[in-house]
Design an enzyme around this catalytic site. Sequence first.
Site, mmCIF file in Angstrom:
data_model
loop_
_atom_site.group_PDB
_atom_site.id
_atom_site.type_symbol
_atom_site.label_atom_id
_atom_site.label_comp_id
_atom_site.label_asym_id
_atom_site.label_seq_id
_atom_site.Cartn_x
_atom_site.Cartn_y
_atom_site.Cartn_z
ATOM 1 N N HIS A 78 0.833 -1.206 0.000
ATOM 2 C CA HIS A 78 0.000 0.000 0.000
ATOM 3 C C HIS A 78 0.871 1.261 0.000
ATOM 4 C CE1 HIS A 78 -3.648 2.350 1.215
ATOM 5 N NE2 HIS A 78 -2.709 3.134 1.733
ATOM 6 N N GLU A 79 1.834 1.313 0.910
ATOM 7 C CA GLU A 79 2.666 2.512 1.013
ATOM 8 C C GLU A 79 3.585 2.659 -0.197
ATOM 9 O OE1 GLU A 79 1.890 4.726 2.986
ATOM 10 O OE2 GLU A 79 0.630 3.581 4.352
ATOM 11 N N HIS A 106 1.620 4.437 -2.750
ATOM 12 C CA HIS A 106 1.659 5.896 -2.610
ATOM 13 C C HIS A 106 2.976 6.451 -3.153
ATOM 14 C CE1 HIS A 106 -2.054 6.565 -0.536
ATOM 15 N NE2 HIS A 106 -1.729 5.846 0.512
#
Length: 734
Positions: free
Chosen positions: A523-524, A527
């Site tokens: 997920h990170e 980003h």
Amino acid sequence: MALPARFTSKASALFAQIRPLVSKPTLHPTPTAFRSLTTVTMAPQAFKKPPQAPPVFTGTSTSIVKDTKRLIELSRKVQDTIVAGVKLGDASFKKVLSLMAVDENTMSLESRTLGFYRFVSASQDLRNASTESQNLFDDFSIEASMREDVFKLVEATLQKGEKLDAESQRLLEKKHKSYIRNGLGLPAGPDRERFKEIKKRLSQISIIYQKNLNEENGGIWFTPEELDGTPHDVVAGLAKGEGKNEGKLRLSFKYPDFIPVLKYATNAATRKKVYIDDENKLDQNVPLFRETILLRDEAARLLGYPNHATFKVEDKMAKTTDTVDDFLADLRKRLTKGGSAELKVLTELKTQDLRNAGAEGSFDGRYYLWDNCFYDRMLLEKDYSLDQEKLAEYFPLQTTIRGMLGIFEQLFGLVFVEITDADRASISPTGKGEDIIWHPEVQVFSVWDDEGEGSGFVGYLYLDLHPREGKFGHAGNFNIQPGFIDENGKRRYPATALVCNFSKPTPKRPSLLKHDELVTLFHELGHGLHDLVSRTIYSRFHGTNTVWDFVEAPSQMLENWCWTPSQLKALSHHYSSLSPEYEAAWREQTKGQSKPDEKIPDELIENLIKTKHVNAALANLHQLFFGIFDMKVHEPSSHAEAEGLKITELFNSLRKEIMQLDGPEVLGEGNDWVYSADMFHTVFASDPMNAAEGRRYRHTVLERGGSQDEMQTLEDFLGRKPKPDAFYKELGIS
């Protein structure tokens, strides 16, 4: 409540122009073997020397504040010069907005780094200076946002109706609207001054609140017996007590410490204490939260809005509070029955567990918040043969990062080159390799387009992966420098950092990722990818600078790869195969078991996939509770009602009402997910490693940043308006 492993990152929120391909990409097969990270030494010549130096982290407690004041004065001078030199009748985008944008671009190259120290520096003095820097920047931002002389020039420019490119027009409209939303729609006088006071106080509260979180260093002393059941490697890593705490172990509130205790400690009193003490670890933030609610409500009413929620939602994709409230109510209705059924199963499991332990007489019939991680984990092991500790052995942190970067390379046409100690000096502006990192544990990568995408430079990626005192305590992506086009038409490339808190490696065991941590990392990194490949004219729209009910969607979509069997197989690498030392340590711990295969067994993958929706209703009700609580405290019918809010009582009663789990009080003690599901199931579900679609996603969604309306971005990619069908299907409530 700590979420079960399947939902920690994925359910993090309730809401977060097609460019032709440069060339037709080659479709790569899914990687199946261990791959090494490409280093500068190994990289082709085209990828050895980035055309732009990385940022440096050489700030001192004195220089950070001094540089902040210098930047503020330079920016104030730009605004003063514009006002002095441009008459209202002569106002134009070139004479006003363009100069302000150049100033904003230039300032952001240093300001974000100066503010970053407070989240990651090991030095208390640097963190304090960075906090002071952020206070100064915020005060100046409020001052600048309420300059009526500049606002009049921006308004005159808007009324002029010049023909501008789409991103410049968006900048003009957003800038004009921001002045109004920052109080310049109010007549000069007491109301405007009060609004300014509120803005300044809210800024101060935000900084203090975050500093309290970052600096939190509490813990609990337990005897080894009280930690029975907790994994050996976790217990072995805890600080040992001296003096009055001789024979005890100190459990901190960092994720790698307390989450395993909630999942595995067999002593219910231990789990209860850990849960309650963690929830109450920052009492000093409670009055700050209450003050924030009241000030936000007052500010919104000064601007003519009925409440803060209406003010905030107006410029988001949802647009109205009715849209948000209706969505939350519908989702709650769909999830509640399933949550009740899941709770019944877990309560029965708790009853059986206590009966087996001969403690049935102590059962009061309640299922508590601190029960949930423990019995959720037990259910997975009992009914699905899923041992999260065994699963984690196949996902050492560093090999998993290599695999994830490999997926991004294949899917999005990128190349990641690690810049190791020996090569950092050659690209450092100071000639010192240590100056381009803020801590010795930090990893740095230069990121490039692959040959099919033109072999151009993309930006810098930093990884700061382990906990330490004073560091940001969760997982997040931080933009250090944005990308944009400078005043000479030259592109500036971004620098972005992943700041996480995974367990540290030991001589006998590398850092191993539970599946929820695997999802968090993906997920990170998502980003970070959004930040890296964004290509906008203005820094204001770069990367994740989108509306808040869209910003999570691109990363949440990428989480689906963590549930794809082929990708799990490709990412896996049992830690006993990493080195002879790790193999010896594994054999010592397992006492004669046969060495496992390097790749994760298909059976374990199948067992994991089966658990994807286990207790999903309860997990999503947990996230739903936060959304409903957020709207409740920000939608009072009057300011008097806001002042009368009993926030703690509301928090506890709503949590019980929505989640159906009991908390300590009974003892007297985000739509971006919708968008992410739609994108994945429409485009990637049938072929997650489709490189053509990956590149289309890169150029259509990620590259746009916030430079156009986010709904338009979604429609461009999907070829239609987004729908919630895939989201509901994902939850099993369609």
